[in-house]
Design a protein around this motif. Sequence first.
Motif, PDB file in Angstrom:
ATOM      1  N   PRO A  95       0.815  -1.214   0.000  1.00 60.63           N
ATOM      2  CA  PRO A  95       0.000   0.000   0.000  1.00 60.63           C
ATOM      3  C   PRO A  95       0.850   1.266   0.000  1.00 60.63           C
ATOM      4  CG  PRO A  95      -0.802  -1.569   1.609  1.00 60.63           C
ATOM      5  CD  PRO A  95       0.541  -2.066   1.145  1.00 60.63           C
ATOM      6  N   ALA A  96       0.250   2.381  -0.396  1.00 56.38           N
ATOM      7  CA  ALA A  96       0.933   3.666  -0.436  1.00 56.38           C
ATOM      8  C   ALA A  96      -0.071   4.762  -0.132  1.00 56.38           C
ATOM      9  CB  ALA A  96       1.574   3.882  -1.809  1.00 56.38           C
ATOM     10  N   GLY A  97       0.411   5.981   0.098  1.00 52.39           N
ATOM     11  CA  GLY A  97      -0.467   7.108   0.352  1.00 52.39           C
ATOM     12  C   GLY A  97      -1.015   7.137   1.764  1.00 52.39           C
ATOM     13  N   PHE A  98      -0.175   6.828   2.755  1.00 52.95           N
ATOM     14  CA  PHE A  98      -0.610   6.832   4.148  1.00 52.95           C
ATOM     15  C   PHE A  98      -0.807   8.267   4.642  1.00 52.95           C
ATOM     16  CE2 PHE A  98       1.878   2.966   3.491  1.00 52.95           C
ATOM     17  CZ  PHE A  98       0.986   1.997   3.940  1.00 52.95           C
ATOM     18  N   ALA A  99      -1.763   8.428   5.557  1.00 54.12           N
ATOM     19  CA  ALA A  99      -2.052   9.758   6.091  1.00 54.12           C
ATOM     20  C   ALA A  99      -0.894  10.272   6.937  1.00 54.12           C
ATOM     21  CB  ALA A  99      -3.329   9.704   6.930  1.00 54.12           C
ATOM     22  N   ARG A 100      -0.744  11.597   6.953  1.00 56.20           N
ATOM     23  CA  ARG A 100       0.322  12.218   7.737  1.00 56.20           C
ATOM     24  C   ARG A 100      -0.146  12.419   9.182  1.00 56.20           C
ATOM     25  NH1 ARG A 100       3.858  17.411   5.564  1.00 56.20           N
ATOM     26  NH2 ARG A 100       5.650  17.138   6.978  1.00 56.20           N
ATOM     27  N   THR A 101      -0.509  11.329   9.797  1.00 57.40           N
ATOM     28  CA  THR A 101      -1.052  11.304  11.150  1.00 57.40           C
ATOM     29  C   THR A 101      -0.465  10.112  11.894  1.00 57.40           C
ATOM     30  OG1 THR A 101      -2.907   9.895  10.486  1.00 57.40           O
ATOM     31  CG2 THR A 101      -3.245  12.294  10.349  1.00 57.40           C
ATOM     32  N   GLU A 102      -0.763  10.031  13.199  1.00 58.18           N
ATOM     33  CA  GLU A 102      -0.303   8.875  13.967  1.00 58.18           C
ATOM     34  C   GLU A 102      -0.871   7.583  13.402  1.00 58.18           C
ATOM     35  OE1 GLU A 102      -0.822   9.116  18.147  1.00 58.18           O
ATOM     36  OE2 GLU A 102       0.399  10.933  18.375  1.00 58.18           O
ATOM     37  N   GLN A 103      -2.175   7.597  13.076  1.00 55.87           N
ATOM     38  CA  GLN A 103      -2.759   6.357  12.566  1.00 55.87           C
ATOM     39  C   GLN A 103      -2.212   6.024  11.189  1.00 55.87           C
ATOM     40  OE1 GLN A 103      -7.006   7.217  12.568  1.00 55.87           O
ATOM     41  NE2 GLN A 103      -7.012   7.393  10.346  1.00 55.87           N
ATOM     42  N   GLY A 104      -1.861   7.037  10.391  1.00 58.42           N
ATOM     43  CA  GLY A 104      -1.245   6.783   9.098  1.00 58.42           C
ATOM     44  C   GLY A 104       0.124   6.149   9.249  1.00 58.42           C
ATOM     45  N   ALA A 105       0.892   6.615  10.233  1.00 56.00           N
ATOM     46  CA  ALA A 105       2.216   6.039  10.485  1.00 56.00           C
ATOM     47  C   ALA A 105       2.100   4.598  10.966  1.00 56.00           C
ATOM     48  CB  ALA A 105       2.971   6.881  11.517  1.00 56.00           C
ATOM     49  N   PRO A 137      14.396   7.448   0.023  1.00 51.42           N
ATOM     50  CA  PRO A 137      15.297   7.404  -1.142  1.00 51.42           C
ATOM     51  C   PRO A 137      16.780   7.334  -0.786  1.00 51.42           C
ATOM     52  CG  PRO A 137      13.536   8.954  -1.535  1.00 51.42           C
ATOM     53  CD  PRO A 137      13.393   8.519  -0.102  1.00 51.42           C
ATOM     54  N   ASP A 138      17.204   8.067   0.249  1.00 47.59           N
ATOM     55  CA  ASP A 138      18.635   8.072   0.583  1.00 47.59           C
ATOM     56  C   ASP A 138      19.083   6.802   1.298  1.00 47.59           C
ATOM     57  OD1 ASP A 138      17.184   8.661   2.862  1.00 47.59           O
ATOM     58  OD2 ASP A 138      18.673  10.042   3.671  1.00 47.59           O
ATOM     59  N   LYS A 139      18.147   5.882   1.582  1.00 45.60           N
ATOM     60  CA  LYS A 139      18.485   4.626   2.239  1.00 45.60           C
ATOM     61  C   LYS A 139      18.416   3.433   1.292  1.00 45.60           C
ATOM     62  CE  LYS A 139      19.118   6.244   6.366  1.00 45.60           C
ATOM     63  NZ  LYS A 139      20.438   6.128   7.043  1.00 45.60           N
ATOM     64  N   VAL A 140      17.910   3.644   0.090  1.00 45.71           N
ATOM     65  CA  VAL A 140      17.652   2.535  -0.825  1.00 45.71           C
ATOM     66  C   VAL A 140      18.917   1.775  -1.202  1.00 45.71           C
ATOM     67  CG1 VAL A 140      16.930   1.975  -3.183  1.00 45.71           C
ATOM     68  CG2 VAL A 140      15.502   3.463  -1.755  1.00 45.71           C
ATOM     69  N   ARG A 225      10.053   8.297   8.250  1.00 48.23           N
ATOM     70  CA  ARG A 225      10.242   9.706   7.895  1.00 48.23           C
ATOM     71  C   ARG A 225       9.234  10.086   6.833  1.00 48.23           C
ATOM     72  NH1 ARG A 225      15.639  10.200   5.580  1.00 48.23           N
ATOM     73  NH2 ARG A 225      14.880  10.939   3.594  1.00 48.23           N
ATOM     74  N   TRP A 226       8.683  11.294   6.939  1.00 45.81           N
ATOM     75  CA  TRP A 226       7.746  11.770   5.926  1.00 45.81           C
ATOM     76  C   TRP A 226       8.543  12.265   4.729  1.00 45.81           C
ATOM     77  CZ3 TRP A 226       2.782  11.016   5.225  1.00 45.81           C
ATOM     78  CH2 TRP A 226       2.110  11.767   4.252  1.00 45.81           C
ATOM     79  N   VAL A 227       8.354  11.612   3.600  1.00 46.28           N
ATOM     80  CA  VAL A 227       9.086  11.943   2.384  1.00 46.28           C
ATOM     81  C   VAL A 227       8.082  12.204   1.273  1.00 46.28           C
ATOM     82  CG1 VAL A 227      10.790  11.180   0.685  1.00 46.28           C
ATOM     83  CG2 VAL A 227      11.020  10.489   3.081  1.00 46.28           C
ATOM     84  N   GLY A 228       8.078  13.417   0.725  1.00 47.92           N
ATOM     85  CA  GLY A 228       7.128  13.746  -0.322  1.00 47.92           C
ATOM     86  C   GLY A 228       5.723  13.729   0.231  1.00 47.92           C
ATOM     87  N   LYS A 229       4.973  12.687  -0.104  1.00 44.89           N
ATOM     88  CA  LYS A 229       3.595  12.570   0.366  1.00 44.89           C
ATOM     89  C   LYS A 229       3.323  11.229   1.020  1.00 44.89           C
ATOM     90  CE  LYS A 229       1.756  15.706  -3.159  1.00 44.89           C
ATOM     91  NZ  LYS A 229       0.742  15.872  -4.253  1.00 44.89           N
TER      92      LYS A 229
END
Length: 271
Positions: A95-105, A137-140, A225-229
């Motif tokens: 899945p992708a597009g998780f919310a920028r919230t605690e529950q999204g994390a 991206p910097d960890k890939v 970490r929040w990266v982009g969206k």
Amino acid sequence: MSFGGDDEYGHARSGRQGTRTRLPETESGAARSAPLRPGRNVLMVVGVVMLLIGAIAVATRAGEDDGRGGNSREQAQPTAPTGVKPVGSGADGIPAGFARTEQGAQSAAANYAVALVSAEIIRPSSRGGIIERVFAPDKVDDMRAKMDKAYSPHFLERVGLDPEGNAPKGHTYVSRTVPVGTKIVAFDSKSAELEVWCTGVYGMAGEGSTTPVTTDWFTMKFSLRWVGKDWKVQGFAQEKGPAPVNGDLRASTAKEIAEAVEGFGGFTYAR
């Protein structure tokens, strides 16, 4: 290991609580529960019936006029899902597009645990794609190098797989993780520290297998970490447990395990 820790197969083994699931695919099976004394069994059945009757009565009253000009059906129910839409679709079942919230994390961490301790991560053909979709991206590049080393041809041969991560004819390699719950350790809008309590099954299903499928309990610790969206993995580790006492269950045959893995689909996990 720092990228996730190893069990004997090189896997990362290892909850705020309450994980909501959205399910795809499935063949039914039955579990054998431990025997109860007849008297106790009857009492349990009566108790369950009484609880159901009470629940039906409450649900019926909840749909009636509350006497104040309103209908309580309009009020929030304690068991209803809450919060924003949990997750969007992604590639390769991740899945992708998780919310920028605690529950999204929490949703992100639970789904990433499934991806990182899977049979797909073993295969060179699918490993790179999983790493790119899960990690910042910097960890890939660093993670790809570490996992390629961990899941080397020598490792694959040792667990009975060919260089492409395929099981021998008549066998099925199993590695499936089931998040039991998630826990926020620290959170802000840019980063999150979480723990995911997991159980799972892993090993080789097939006649004559020297590594039969067994269960495991472990906790995965994620730095996101929040990266982009979206939330991405900055780092992760694992530790064993907490593990419950084993139940009094008959071990299934290798054929039954293989059929279960092939016949029952996985889940998307979301708060």
